[in-house]
Design an enzyme around this catalytic site. Structure first.
Site, PDB file in Angstrom:
ATOM      1  N   ARG A  75       0.851  -1.202   0.000  1.00 48.69           N
ATOM      2  CA  ARG A  75       0.000   0.000   0.000  1.00 48.69           C
ATOM      3  C   ARG A  75       0.880   1.244   0.000  1.00 48.69           C
ATOM      4  NH1 ARG A  75      -1.545   1.648   4.542  1.00 48.69           N
ATOM      5  NH2 ARG A  75      -2.320  -0.336   5.340  1.00 48.69           N
TER       6      ARG A  75
ATOM      7  N   TYR B 280     -15.882  16.657 -15.970  1.00 44.28           N
ATOM      8  CA  TYR B 280     -16.272  15.255 -15.883  1.00 44.28           C
ATOM      9  C   TYR B 280     -17.371  15.128 -14.813  1.00 44.28           C
ATOM     10  CZ  TYR B 280     -15.945  10.301 -14.862  1.00 44.28           C
ATOM     11  OH  TYR B 280     -16.241   8.992 -14.661  1.00 44.28           O
TER      12      TYR B 280
ATOM     13  N   ASP C 294      -6.969  18.791 -14.760  1.00 39.19           N
ATOM     14  CA  ASP C 294      -7.255  17.421 -15.187  1.00 39.19           C
ATOM     15  C   ASP C 294      -6.873  17.332 -16.666  1.00 39.19           C
ATOM     16  OD1 ASP C 294      -8.435  15.107 -16.200  1.00 39.19           O
ATOM     17  OD2 ASP C 294     -10.169  15.220 -14.864  1.00 39.19           O
TER      18      ASP C 294
ATOM     19  N   LYS D 141      -7.843   6.218 -19.434  1.00 37.21           N
ATOM     20  CA  LYS D 141      -8.146   6.711 -20.775  1.00 37.21           C
ATOM     21  C   LYS D 141      -6.904   6.588 -21.673  1.00 37.21           C
ATOM     22  CE  LYS D 141     -11.886   7.542 -18.487  1.00 37.21           C
ATOM     23  NZ  LYS D 141     -12.223   8.821 -17.888  1.00 37.21           N
TER      24      LYS D 141
END
Ligand SMILES: *Cc1c(COP(=O)(O)O)cnc(C)c1O
Length: 378
Positions: free
Chosen positions: A46, A98, A170, A195
């Site tokens: 992690r 978005y 972004d 993406k």
């Protein structure tokens, strides 16, 4: 080093132990320590994993930033940036975002006392006017989703700098191949690696890149403390994707430009949004801040919702699906899909009409794609 070289080499030296040219997938949760308090650099996956480190280093190099951090999704990356704020702080965000980012701001962070004001994405003055004494973050996407508006990155960076507020961008739609906001004065870049970066519609992931050490330390703390980290296999797939990012983006763009130029004149298309067209209102600014215009096109169809349904059901190559940026062409209906989380009134106010469809232009033959669109429009 040039972009194409960084994409293949940054963070990806041959494996020290075996010489493996492809970064190994370190499929492990934990690491043997030589003695108590003497780990070899990794303790628990992690907190850190070598495959993840390779990806974080590569992404930082591609964006021209010092630090990269990856997350299990784009919204997890966005949330890690918002976590720099505290209750009572305020965000100024672009108004064409978005849908999931809007939902995160309104349904998750608003209840913790972080409020957001939305400014017209293509009007820097609107951002300056929306700044309040407690504003601690300016958040934009450019090109925007789904209307492909262009935000003036240099103008916004100056406004942010003068107000001493970090500017986060972004950069998912452009990808670092076509646009590097940090080089234009932004402080933080966020990606949905789902993406273009991964590029094959086969995983969900996110990233944050910055050169600011203090922000990096805080975001890294949050990454480990909240734990929305990607597994090593997903990191490896993104690494594999970015090796071909440059060639893919060039081809996505050439295909999109070809389709945009043909659709522009089509009698069934009442409006087309593509920043690569000279007629696009943001084209001039796009030329000064982007190295290409990307692979996304939005269209308004004559004949309203009925025409949209007919069009979508007749397409054979363009697959009706959420998401974008993969090798396969996709069609999406923002009002019901990516932007379904916006209330209808809010959606219309933002200019997302009921006859809007969004195309993610893939890497198939552009003639085949045009034929598919023409047949569906006929
Ligand atoms: C998809 C997307 C996101 C969210 O990313 P996920 O990986 O789906 O969590 C954020 N911003 C933009 C522009 C996107 O297209």
């Amino acid at each position: 080093m040039k972009f194409e070289t960084r994409a293949i080499h940054a963070g990806q030296e041959p494996d020290k132990l075996t010489g493996a040219v492809s970064v190994p997938v370190y499929q492990t949760s934990t690491y043997r320590q030589d003695a108590i308090g003497k780990p070899r650099g990794y303790e628990y996956s992690r907190t850190g994993n070598p495959t993840r480190t390779a990806l974080e280093t590569a992404l930082a190099a591609l964006e021209g930033g010092r630090y990269g951090l990856v997350f299990s999704s784009g919204v997890a990356a966005t949330s890690a940036v918002v976590e720099l704020l505290r209750s009572g702080n305020h965000i100024v965000a672009g108004d064409d975002l978005y849908g999931g980012t809007y939902r995160l701001f309104e349904k998750v962070y608003a209840k913790w006392g972080v409020k957001t004001t939305y400014a017209r994405a293509d009007d820097p003055v609107a951002f300056r006017r929306a700044i309040q004494a407690n504003t601690r973050l300016i958040w934009i996407e450019t090109p925007t989703n789904p209307l492909l508006k262009i935000c003036d990155l240099r103008a916004l960076a100056e406004i942010a700098r003068n107000a001493n507020i970090p500017l986060a961008v972004d950069n998912t739609f452009a990808s670092p191949y076509f646009q590097r906001p940090l080089e234009l004065g932004a402080d933080i870049v966020v990606h949905s690696t789902t993406k273009y970066l991964a590029g094959h519609s086969d995983l969900v992931g996110g990233a944050v890149i910055t050169s600011d050490r203090a922000s990096y330390e805080k975001i890294r703390f949050f990454q480990n403390a909240a734990g929305a980290v990607p597994g090593p296999w997903d990191c490896w797939l993104v690494l594999r994707g970015i090796k071909t990012l440059a060639v893919r983006m060039r081809e996505h763009e050439a295909n999109a430009l070809y389709l945009a130029e043909h659709l522009r004149k089509h009698p069934k298309v009442s409006r087309i949004y593509y920043p690569g067209l000279v007629s696009h209102p943001g084209h001039r600014i796009a030329r000064t801040q982007m190295h290409g215009f990307g692979g996304m096109i939005s269209l308004e169809l004559r004949g309203g919702v009925k025409a949209v349904n007919r069009f979508v059901s007749r397409l054979k190559l363009f697959i009706l699906a959420e998401s974008l940026g993969g090798v396969d062409s996709l069609v999406c209906y923002p009002p019901k899909m990516t932007h379904g989380s916006l209330p209808p009134k809010e959606r219309l106010r933002r200019g997302i009409k009921d006859n809007l469809v969004r195309l993610s232009v893939g890497l198939e033959s552009r003639e085949d794609l045009l034929e598919d669109l023409r047949r569906a429009l006929a």
